[in-house]
Each structure stands twice: as structure tokens, then as C-alpha cells.
Design an enzyme around this catalytic site. Structure first.
Site, PDB file in Angstrom:
ATOM      1  CG  HIS A   1      -3.917   0.115   5.906  1.00  0.00           C
ATOM      2  ND1 HIS A   1      -3.535  -1.091   5.345  1.00  0.00           N
ATOM      3  CD2 HIS A   1      -5.078  -0.131   6.586  1.00  0.00           C
ATOM      4  CE1 HIS A   1      -4.415  -2.024   5.684  1.00  0.00           C
ATOM      5  NE2 HIS A   1      -5.354  -1.468   6.440  1.00  0.00           N
TER       6      HIS A   1
ATOM      7  CB  CYS B   1       2.653  -2.554   2.708  1.00  0.00           C
ATOM      8  SG  CYS B   1       1.684  -3.651   3.763  1.00  0.00           S
TER       9      CYS B   1
ATOM     10  NE  ARG C   1       4.449  -6.149   6.327  1.00  0.00           N
ATOM     11  CZ  ARG C   1       3.850  -6.776   5.325  1.00  0.00           C
ATOM     12  NH1 ARG C   1       4.173  -6.472   4.071  1.00  0.00           N
ATOM     13  NH2 ARG C   1       2.954  -7.704   5.566  1.00  0.00           N
TER      14      ARG C   1
END
Length: 335
Positions: free
Chosen positions: A234, A303, A312
């Protein structure tokens, strides 16, 4: 004065005033009015002058009482000048008296808010409630998920190191969600467990980094002679271990620590933006990485832009050192 004194003429040369003697009785009678000068008896001719000087009202006792009432109010009350207007007194009297049922209902209906007011209040309460809920959700996403994920990741890292020290975990195939290594990025002060798989629930949302280890996105392990060790993490929320990987520069160290080895990579290149469907970045020789042949590579994916998952961000590194744990930490991890 109690002594005798001669009679004097009044101020105007007349004879002294003497009240007529009651022929029927010699009882107490009203004393004659005194003169304004020294208390001497006042003649009848002096009365007008005295009244003009003293301000008394001629006309007898009844006239004086009326004048006093006009000045001081009835029964010694406040002067008329200080009294409230008759209209205001009547208004207060009307307010003080009890209302009839019809008047009470009329006033109750007047105080009751209209339908428009009630609707506006309801809409306002809905907006306030919605705003509070959104604020709580943002607080949960940006703060609480990080707190919880960091706690879970720290617990997994401690458990992993304890198992290594006790020889409970051996290199090999790992089940989804199982931790098997530690990722160090010294420049970003990142130390995070690496677990098998890229499941949000089992791995990523717990603050760990996930290994692409399942088809069709299966990548090599660090100990493979050639291949691409692919990791996902993340960038925001849930521990956000890859939040600042865009700050890495060529040559910055990326270290993977396992039970037996340290694998040291050097950051080589970056792809700032690409589509989520661009899986070629995980190929054994990643496309757009700048690598021209087989080797031992590492790929970090996350991300971008921040707080979105539209695109991405890719960072590649190339292995430059494999060091057994028995020989101590590599230079990249020595402070």
C-alpha cells in the site's frame, strides 16, 4: 415663644388678624396661619402674598389635597411624571390577565414552526450527520488503519525473528498470508514483513508487503539464480509501507532478509505511471526497466497518485550482494 409680646402691625400696616371666636365653645380650634417672616400672625391682606411665596395653593384644605394628589399621586404614590403611560399600563394588564382557550391556541399556532422551517431543519441535520460520518470515515482510513496495520506488522516481524532464532521456519514454499522475510529500505526507514500472496485481507491490509507468488502473476523468490522478485504494498493507509518509494534514487539500497541470507539490491530505474493491467513489469526481464538480459531483479509496485488506485508506480532494483546471516549485516544495514 412662651413669653408675652406686644402686638405688631402686619407688613402692610393693617391690624393683626384674629380668627373669630367660636361663640358656642372654647375648645381647640385651628391656629391662625403664621407669617412667612418669623412666624408672626398673618393678616388677611397677607394671604395672597404668602401663597405666592411659599407655593401653597389657595382655596382651603380640599384644594391643597387635590394639588398634593396631582404632584405625588394618589395614596402617596409616585409622581405623575414617573407613572407609565396609560396605554402601556393597559398593555401590561392585558398581558397579566389569563388567556382564554382561543387566545392560547392562537398563540400556540403562531409559535409552531412552519413546514418550510421544519424541512430546512431536517435537511440541515442530514447534512451535519453526513459530514460527521464522512469525517469519521476519513479519520478511520487515514489514521486508524495505519495504527492497526503497524501493530499487526510489528507483531508479525517479531514472531518471524523469534521463529528464525528458534529454527521453527525453514526456507521453502509458503502458504498464502504466511510471512517469510523482512524488507529493509534504509533511505525510507522502512522495515516490513514480506508475506506470501497479494491478498488485501490476508496480507496488504495488515501492513505487510505481498509477494506475487501465485499464477498468473507468479514471480521468482530471492534465492533463485535468475528471475524477478515481485512485491506489492500500500502507498496510503493500512501501514502504507510503499508511500515514499518514489523518492528512491539509483543506487539506493533495498535489502531482503530471510532466515539464512541477506539479499542486497540497488535501485536501478523507475516507471512513474503505468496502467494496472501492465503485468509485463513483473516479467523475468521486466519491460521498460532498462535491463537487457536475465538477472536477479526486484520489482516494487504500488498505486499512484496518492490516495487513488488509478495507476501504478513501479521501482526496479538489481541484486548486487548475497550475504549469509552468519557473516552479519551487510553494509547497507549498518548504521
Amino acid at each position: 415663644m412662651t413669653a408675652l409680646r406686644p402686638e405688631r402691625e402686619d407688613l402692610y400696616g393693617g391690624t393683626p388678624y384674629e380668627p373669630p371666636i367660636d361663640e358656642e365653645t372654647v375648645a381647640l380650634r385651628i391656629p391662625p396661619p403664621e407669617s412667612v417672616f418669623g412666624g408672626e400672625p398673618m393678616t388677611a391682606s397677607d394671604a395672597p402674598a404668602a401663597s405666592s411665596v411659599t407655593g401653597t395653593t389657595p382655596g382651603g384644605r380640599a384644594a391643597r389635597r387635590k394639588a398634593a394628589k396631582r404632584r405625588h399621586g394618589r395614596h402617596g404614590g409616585a409622581p405623575e411624571a414617573t407613572r407609565q403611560p396609560e396605554g402601556q399600563e393597559g398593555h401590561e394588564e392585558r398581558d397579566a390577565r389569563p388567556l382564554s382557550r382561543v387566545e392560547a391556541r392562537r398563540q400556540a399556532r403562531a409559535r409552531k414552526p412552519s413546514a418550510a422551517v421544519v424541512a430546512s431543519r431536517a435537511v440541515g441535520e442530514v447534512f451535519i450527520t453526513t459530514g460527521v460520518l464522512m469525517l469519521l470515515f476519513v479519520t478511520y482510513q487515514l489514521w486508524w488503519t495505519n495504527v492497526r496495520a503497524h501493530a499487526q506488522a510489528d507483531k508479525e516481524a517479531s514472531s518471524l525473528q523469534d521463529d528464525w532464532a528458534n529454527g521453527k521456519r525453514n526456507p521453502g514454499t509458503f502458504s498464502p498470508g504466511q510471512g517469510f522475510a523482512l524488507l529493509h529500505i534504509p533511505k525510507l526507514d522502512v522495515v516490513v514483513p514480506i508475506a506470501e500472496g497479494i491478498s488485501n485481507k490476508k496480507v496488504l491490509d495488515k501492513g505487510m508487503v505481498g509477494h506475487y507468488g501465485e499464477d498468473p502473476l507468479k514471480t521468482a523468490m530471492p534465492d533463485a539464480k535468475t528471475g524477478n522478485f515481485g512485491l506489492a504494498g500500500h502507498r496510503n493507509t493500512h501501514g502504507e509501507p510503499f508511500r515514499y518509494i518514489n523518492r528512491l534514487q539509483p543506487g539506493d539500497a533495498i535489502v531482503v532478509e530471510t532466515q539464512d541470507e541477506y539479499y542486497v539490491y540497488k535501485m536501478a530505474s523507475m516507471l512513474p505511471v503505468t496502467a494496472p493491467s501492465n503485468v509485463s513489469v513483473l516479467d523475468p526481464v521486466p519491460k521498460d526497466s532498462g535491463f537487457t538480459g536475465p538477472g536477479r531483479y526486484i520489482t516494487l509496485t504500488t498505486c499512484t497518485p496518492e490516495f487513488t488506485s488509478k495507476y501504478r508506480l513501479i521501482v526496479w532494483g538489481k541484486m548486487v550482494e548475497e550475504r549469509p546471516r552468519s557473516k552479519g549485516k551487510p553494509d547497507a544495514l549498518v548504521e
